[in-house]
Design a protein around this motif. Structure first.
Motif, PDB file in Angstrom:
ATOM      1  N   LEU A  14       0.816  -1.212   0.000  1.00 18.88           N
ATOM      2  CA  LEU A  14       0.000   0.000   0.000  1.00 18.88           C
ATOM      3  C   LEU A  14       0.854   1.268   0.000  1.00 18.88           C
ATOM      4  O   LEU A  14       0.568   2.210  -0.736  1.00 18.88           O
ATOM      5  N   PHE A  15       1.918   1.279   0.784  1.00 21.26           N
ATOM      6  CA  PHE A  15       2.780   2.469   0.825  1.00 21.26           C
ATOM      7  C   PHE A  15       3.397   2.744  -0.541  1.00 21.26           C
ATOM      8  O   PHE A  15       3.432   3.876  -0.999  1.00 21.26           O
ATOM      9  N   GLY A  16       3.879   1.706  -1.189  1.00 19.44           N
ATOM     10  CA  GLY A  16       4.497   1.873  -2.510  1.00 19.44           C
ATOM     11  C   GLY A  16       3.529   2.414  -3.536  1.00 19.44           C
ATOM     12  O   GLY A  16       3.874   3.274  -4.344  1.00 19.44           O
ATOM     13  N   VAL A  17       2.296   1.922  -3.502  1.00 16.59           N
ATOM     14  CA  VAL A  17       1.275   2.393  -4.445  1.00 16.59           C
ATOM     15  C   VAL A  17       0.947   3.861  -4.169  1.00 16.59           C
ATOM     16  O   VAL A  17       0.885   4.680  -5.093  1.00 16.59           O
ATOM     17  N   MET A  18       0.752   4.220  -2.897  1.00 15.42           N
ATOM     18  CA  MET A  18       0.435   5.606  -2.545  1.00 15.42           C
ATOM     19  C   MET A  18       1.592   6.539  -2.895  1.00 15.42           C
ATOM     20  O   MET A  18       1.376   7.643  -3.386  1.00 15.42           O
ATOM     21  N   PHE A  19       2.815   6.091  -2.632  1.00 17.53           N
ATOM     22  CA  PHE A  19       3.992   6.904  -2.965  1.00 17.53           C
ATOM     23  C   PHE A  19       4.070   7.140  -4.467  1.00 17.53           C
ATOM     24  O   PHE A  19       4.321   8.257  -4.921  1.00 17.53           O
ATOM     25  N   THR A  20       3.840   6.102  -5.246  1.00 17.35           N
ATOM     26  CA  THR A  20       3.896   6.224  -6.709  1.00 17.35           C
ATOM     27  C   THR A  20       2.825   7.183  -7.215  1.00 17.35           C
ATOM     28  O   THR A  20       3.094   8.033  -8.063  1.00 17.35           O
ATOM     29  N   ILE A  21       1.613   7.071  -6.697  1.00 20.48           N
ATOM     30  CA  ILE A  21       0.527   7.957  -7.118  1.00 20.48           C
ATOM     31  C   ILE A  21       0.852   9.409  -6.763  1.00 20.48           C
ATOM     32  O   ILE A  21       0.688  10.313  -7.591  1.00 20.48           O
ATOM     33  N   ALA A  22       1.343   9.646  -5.543  1.00 20.27           N
ATOM     34  CA  ALA A  22       1.698  11.008  -5.133  1.00 20.27           C
ATOM     35  C   ALA A  22       2.820  11.562  -6.003  1.00 20.27           C
ATOM     36  O   ALA A  22       2.765  12.717  -6.440  1.00 20.27           O
TER      37      ALA A  22
END
Length: 120
Positions: A14-22
């Motif tokens: 989840l952190f990786g996905v959120m970081f990528t989106i941001a």
């Protein structure tokens, strides 16, 4: 063939996905801002330099506060030309200080770029 846990996690989580989106959103916003500024710069450069009779109608500032307790100020002056049209142009701090509401004179500009104002 063993498809069990190999000790290497290939998922972002989840952190990786959120970081990528941001990251993609911030990068996209920066690219849009740069393209918009280049388009305005190009439009101004291709516009004719005009000098017209104008009156200083109003002045305003826009103060931006940054996260490190710093701030920056942008200066704007609204001019009214003989036809009754008004235009707000960004000016330097020193030009802002020299202009007063009610001043009448010759405004020189190129597109949305302020060039000078000669008081009568």
């Amino acid at each position: 063939m063993d498809f069990g846990y190999s000790g290497f996690d290939t998922g972002f989580g989840l952190f990786g996905v959120m970081f990528t989106i941001a990251f993609v959103c911030i990068l996209g916003a920066i690219i849009v801002m740069v393209v918009k500024n280049i388009a305005t710069w190009n439009k101004n450069n291709n516009s004719p330099r005009l000098t017209v009779e104008a009156k200083v109608i109003s002045k305003r500032t826009a103060v931006s506060h940054h996260h490190n307790s710093m701030s920056s100020t942008r200066y704007y002056v609204t001019f009214q030309v003989d036809s009754g049209d008004r235009m707000e142009l960004p000016v330097s701090g020193s030009e802002y200080g020299m202009l007063a509401e009610g001043d009448v004179g010759k405004l020189s500009f190129q597109g949305t770029r302020y060039l000078s104002f000669e008081r009568r």
